[in-house]
Design an enzyme around this catalytic site. Structure first.
Site, PDB file in Angstrom:
ATOM      1  N   ARG A 106      -2.049  22.116  -9.924  1.00  0.00           N
ATOM      2  CA  ARG A 106      -3.346  21.755  -9.309  1.00  0.00           C
ATOM      3  C   ARG A 106      -3.939  20.473  -9.886  1.00  0.00           C
ATOM      4  NH1 ARG A 106      -4.200  27.360  -9.764  1.00  0.00           N
ATOM      5  NH2 ARG A 106      -3.903  28.393  -7.772  1.00  0.00           N
ATOM      6  N   LYS A 128      -5.115   5.806  -4.056  1.00  0.00           N
ATOM      7  CA  LYS A 128      -4.366   6.403  -2.932  1.00  0.00           C
ATOM      8  C   LYS A 128      -2.963   6.707  -3.427  1.00  0.00           C
ATOM      9  CE  LYS A 128      -6.177   4.319   1.324  1.00  0.00           C
ATOM     10  NZ  LYS A 128      -5.780   3.411   2.420  1.00  0.00           N
ATOM     11  N   GLU A 170       0.104  -9.326  -0.046  1.00  0.00           N
ATOM     12  CA  GLU A 170      -1.111  -8.522  -0.245  1.00  0.00           C
ATOM     13  C   GLU A 170      -2.213  -9.358  -0.907  1.00  0.00           C
ATOM     14  OE1 GLU A 170      -1.565  -5.635   1.107  1.00  0.00           O
ATOM     15  OE2 GLU A 170       0.224  -4.362   0.973  1.00  0.00           O
ATOM     16  N   LYS A 212     -10.598  -5.404  -4.736  1.00  0.00           N
ATOM     17  CA  LYS A 212     -10.256  -4.024  -4.363  1.00  0.00           C
ATOM     18  C   LYS A 212     -11.158  -3.029  -5.104  1.00  0.00           C
ATOM     19  CE  LYS A 212      -6.610  -0.830  -3.272  1.00  0.00           C
ATOM     20  NZ  LYS A 212      -5.195  -0.572  -3.086  1.00  0.00           N
ATOM     21  N   GLU A 222     -12.217   5.733   2.231  1.00  0.00           N
ATOM     22  CA  GLU A 222     -11.936   4.968   3.444  1.00  0.00           C
ATOM     23  C   GLU A 222     -12.686   5.490   4.666  1.00  0.00           C
ATOM     24  OE1 GLU A 222      -7.929   3.265   3.652  1.00  0.00           O
ATOM     25  OE2 GLU A 222      -7.964   3.716   5.775  1.00  0.00           O
ATOM     26  N   ARG A 226     -13.489   0.300   3.233  1.00  0.00           N
ATOM     27  CA  ARG A 226     -12.145   0.257   2.646  1.00  0.00           C
ATOM     28  C   ARG A 226     -11.078  -0.068   3.692  1.00  0.00           C
ATOM     29  NH1 ARG A 226      -9.415   4.097  -2.062  1.00  0.00           N
ATOM     30  NH2 ARG A 226      -7.431   2.982  -2.058  1.00  0.00           N
ATOM     31  N   ASN A 230      -6.795  -2.867   5.003  1.00  0.00           N
ATOM     32  CA  ASN A 230      -5.630  -2.661   5.881  1.00  0.00           C
ATOM     33  C   ASN A 230      -5.369  -3.857   6.788  1.00  0.00           C
ATOM     34  OD1 ASN A 230      -5.206  -0.066   4.873  1.00  0.00           O
ATOM     35  ND2 ASN A 230      -6.678   0.810   6.307  1.00  0.00           N
ATOM     36  N   HIS A 233      -2.004  -4.403   8.389  1.00  0.00           N
ATOM     37  CA  HIS A 233      -1.209  -3.184   8.214  1.00  0.00           C
ATOM     38  C   HIS A 233      -0.973  -2.426   9.511  1.00  0.00           C
ATOM     39  CE1 HIS A 233      -1.781  -4.149   4.063  1.00  0.00           C
ATOM     40  NE2 HIS A 233      -1.128  -3.076   3.642  1.00  0.00           N
ATOM     41  N   HIS A 237       2.780  -1.372   9.450  1.00  0.00           N
ATOM     42  CA  HIS A 237       3.293   0.002   9.448  1.00  0.00           C
ATOM     43  C   HIS A 237       4.196   0.239  10.655  1.00  0.00           C
ATOM     44  CE1 HIS A 237      -0.053   1.563   6.557  1.00  0.00           C
ATOM     45  NE2 HIS A 237       0.953   0.995   5.920  1.00  0.00           N
ATOM     46  N   HIS A 248       7.623  -3.800   2.454  1.00  0.00           N
ATOM     47  CA  HIS A 248       6.224  -3.625   2.857  1.00  0.00           C
ATOM     48  C   HIS A 248       5.470  -4.964   2.906  1.00  0.00           C
ATOM     49  CE1 HIS A 248       2.372  -1.647   3.354  1.00  0.00           C
ATOM     50  NE2 HIS A 248       1.897  -2.299   2.307  1.00  0.00           N
TER      51      HIS A 248
HETATM   52  N1  LIG Z   1      -1.323   3.255  -2.848  1.00  0.00           N
HETATM   53  C1  LIG Z   1      -1.709   2.135  -2.273  1.00  0.00           C
HETATM   54  O1  LIG Z   1      -2.926   1.856  -2.158  1.00  0.00           O
HETATM   55  C2  LIG Z   1      -0.681   1.169  -1.780  1.00  0.00           C
HETATM   56  C3  LIG Z   1      -1.073  -0.129  -1.402  1.00  0.00           C
HETATM   57  C4  LIG Z   1      -0.068  -1.030  -1.003  1.00  0.00           C
HETATM   58  C5  LIG Z   1       1.258  -0.636  -0.987  1.00  0.00           C
HETATM   59  N2  LIG Z   1       1.598   0.626  -1.363  1.00  0.00           N
HETATM   60  C6  LIG Z   1       2.992   1.066  -1.349  1.00  0.00           C
HETATM   61  O2  LIG Z   1       3.710   0.356  -2.363  1.00  0.00           O
HETATM   62  C7  LIG Z   1       5.094   0.400  -2.030  1.00  0.00           C
HETATM   63  C8  LIG Z   1       5.727  -0.940  -2.305  1.00  0.00           C
HETATM   64  O3  LIG Z   1       5.596  -1.239  -3.663  1.00  0.00           O
HETATM   65  P1  LIG Z   1       6.466  -2.389  -4.364  1.00  0.00           P
HETATM   66  O4  LIG Z   1       6.497  -3.571  -3.488  1.00  0.00           O
HETATM   67  O5  LIG Z   1       5.932  -2.516  -5.737  1.00  0.00           O
HETATM   68  O6  LIG Z   1       7.935  -1.819  -4.284  1.00  0.00           O
HETATM   69  P2  LIG Z   1       8.867  -0.971  -5.273  1.00  0.00           P
HETATM   70  O7  LIG Z   1       8.073  -0.001  -6.047  1.00  0.00           O
HETATM   71  O8  LIG Z   1       9.980  -0.455  -4.438  1.00  0.00           O
HETATM   72  O9  LIG Z   1       9.478  -2.074  -6.241  1.00  0.00           O
HETATM   73  C9  LIG Z   1      10.324  -3.035  -5.694  1.00  0.00           C
HETATM   74  C10 LIG Z   1      11.638  -3.125  -6.450  1.00  0.00           C
HETATM   75  O10 LIG Z   1      11.413  -3.876  -7.631  1.00  0.00           O
HETATM   76  C11 LIG Z   1      11.961  -3.195  -8.760  1.00  0.00           C
HETATM   77  N3  LIG Z   1      11.103  -3.557  -9.896  1.00  0.00           N
HETATM   78  C12 LIG Z   1       9.886  -3.077 -10.182  1.00  0.00           C
HETATM   79  N4  LIG Z   1       9.359  -3.739 -11.215  1.00  0.00           N
HETATM   80  C13 LIG Z   1      10.270  -4.654 -11.602  1.00  0.00           C
HETATM   81  C14 LIG Z   1      10.301  -5.648 -12.608  1.00  0.00           C
HETATM   82  N5  LIG Z   1       9.257  -5.881 -13.420  1.00  0.00           N
HETATM   83  N6  LIG Z   1      11.407  -6.422 -12.713  1.00  0.00           N
HETATM   84  C15 LIG Z   1      12.459  -6.243 -11.850  1.00  0.00           C
HETATM   85  N7  LIG Z   1      12.486  -5.331 -10.889  1.00  0.00           N
HETATM   86  C16 LIG Z   1      11.392  -4.543 -10.753  1.00  0.00           C
HETATM   87  C17 LIG Z   1      11.951  -1.739  -8.393  1.00  0.00           C
HETATM   88  O11 LIG Z   1      12.941  -1.060  -9.110  1.00  0.00           O
HETATM   89  C18 LIG Z   1      12.236  -1.810  -6.894  1.00  0.00           C
HETATM   90  O12 LIG Z   1      13.633  -1.852  -6.687  1.00  0.00           O
HETATM   91  C19 LIG Z   1       5.192   0.806  -0.573  1.00  0.00           C
HETATM   92  O13 LIG Z   1       5.694   2.111  -0.474  1.00  0.00           O
HETATM   93  C20 LIG Z   1       3.747   0.744  -0.081  1.00  0.00           C
HETATM   94  O14 LIG Z   1       3.470   1.663   0.946  1.00  0.00           O
HETATM   95  C21 LIG Z   1       0.657   1.529  -1.761  1.00  0.00           C
END
Ligand SMILES: NC(=O)c1ccc[n+]([C@@H]2O[C@H](COP(=O)([O-])OP(=O)(O)OC[C@H]3O[C@@H](n4cnc5c(N)ncnc54)[C@H](O)[C@@H]3O)[C@@H](O)[C@H]2O)c1
Length: 344
Positions: A106, A128, A170, A212, A222, A226, A230, A233, A237, A248
């Site tokens: 929980r 999120k 972003e 942010k 949101e 908020r 997006n 997005h 998406h 992404h």
């Molecule tokens: N929660 C939220 O508010 C929010 C907002 C925007 C995006 N997201 C989500 O975030 C995700 C994308 O995140 P991302 O772009 O960080 O992708 P990711 O987490 O897949 O990382 C990208 C790649 O980089 C590698 N990596 C990470 N750090 C590294 C480093 N320092 N050196 C070398 N390699 C490294 C990882 O192993 C991975 O293969 C999506 O799923 C998206 O929906 C969430």
């Protein structure tokens, strides 16, 4: 450079060095670290002497199956209510870690070390957490604030250029929706110079996090403002639903360009601002053509979870640093997109 600020009055975001900040921020409890194999191999110093669990990499593993696997791992390790979960990674690791922490027994306390630019400027901040479900992005999840987030730009030195660029999408988004100075800061550089400049990356992260943090602190769940985060997005998406050809951030860049064209068509966005947005995306090396036909995107976006019944909330840029959120029926938005993007 070392800054800290609060999100929603209870989550502390630090832009600084993880190795220095972690001892101050981690509670005196049992810590279990979630990460992926790439990060573990590239930055072993972050994990020395810690209990580490690796998750699978890639958007396709941001799933309930991964959540189940990680929960089993916590049970097998006898993690209890007092255990603290630390997610070290990009947006995928932090989205999953926050979700697992929020549902395990929980809810247990958690924090993040963000290791990608996209994580620093967006994903790790704001509370999120969640996973994809049946092809829908972030369909299952919770709002829950991490105790802390450390955005360490020194870790970005090992990030592949493609991933760094994804994060810039972003950051550019943040500039358009509410921080013209941030947009100008990125405009003044080339992608190559930016990749090499840790100080500059920290400034970009700080601008994005401040924006942010302000927005999330006013509208954590949101209900209104908020939604501005997006921008781009709606189409992004839909792109991610139709194809895995883009990550992404790359999909967000296409989405920003498309929505800017629509806003300009509606005379909400001046030509100069449209041109600057388009030029900056190209300058940073983004592909702005959608990777699938627009007809397919329009079909997919009617199923976007950000739609509200038959309605969809769309963020329209109105200038560099300004935007507004409008509500359309799906049919109306599809018709508008067809007209403005010259679909037959
Ligand atoms: N929660 C939220 O508010 C929010 C907002 C925007 C995006 N997201 C989500 O975030 C995700 C994308 O995140 P991302 O772009 O960080 O992708 P990711 O987490 O897949 O990382 C990208 C790649 O980089 C590698 N990596 C990470 N750090 C590294 C480093 N320092 N050196 C070398 N390699 C490294 C990882 O192993 C991975 O293969 C999506 O799923 C998206 O929906 C969430």
């Amino acid at each position: 450079m070392n800054y800290s600020l609060q999100v929603a009055g209870r989550s502390c975001v630090v832009v600084g060095r993880a190795a220095e900040e972690l001892p101050n921020l981690l509670p005196q409890k049992r810590i279990i670290v979630f990460t992926d194999r790439t990060i573990l191999a590239l930055h072993p110093e972050l994990f020395a002497g810690r209990e580490v669990v690796c998750m699978e990499q890639g958007e396709e593993h941001k799933s309930l199956q991964s959540v189940e696997m990680l929960c089993r791992e916590l049970v097998a390790r006898n993690a209890d209510r007092s255990t603290f979960l630390l997610g070290v990674g990009g947006g995928i690791v932090t989205d999953i870690t926050g979700f697992v922490a929020s549902i395990y027994m929980r809810g247990i306390a958690f924090g993040f070390v963000s290791t990608t630019l996209l994580g620093n400027v967006d994903a790790s901040v704001g509370g999120k957490n969640g996973v994809n479900f049946d092809g829908y992005k972030n369909m299952i999840g919770v709002f829950a604030q991490p105790q802390f987030v450390i955005c360490d730009t020194s870790l970005l030195a090992t990030l592949p250029p493609r991933e760094l660029r994804a994060g810039l999408a972003e950051a550019i988004k943040s500039g358009i929706i509410g921080d013209a100075t941030l947009f100008e800061l990125i405009e003044q550089h080339t992608f190559e110079s930016l990749c090499r400049d840790e100080e500059l990356l920290s400034r970009i992260v700080l601008h994005s996090v401040k924006l942010k943090a302000d927005i999330v602190s006013r509208d954590e769940r949101e209900a209104g403002e908020r939604r501005k985060l997006n921008l781009g997005h709606t189409f992004a998406h839909a792109i991610e639903k139709c194809t895995h050809a883009m990550n992404h951030g790359e999909a967000v860049a296409v989405g920003i360009d498309l929505i800017a064209q629509i806003a300009h068509y509606r005379r909400m966005l001046p030509s100069t601002a449209l041109d600057r947005i388009h030029a900056l995306l190209l300058k940073m090396g983004f592909e702005v053509q959608p990777p699938v036909p627009l007809e397919d995107l329009l079909k997919a976006l009617t199923k976007d979870k950000k739609s509200d019944g038959n309605n969809i909330h769309v963020v329209m840029p109105t200038d560099i640093g300004r935007c507004t959120v409008e509500t359309f029926t799906h049919d109306k938005f599809a018709a508008l997109a067809c007209q403005s993007l010259c679909l037959k």
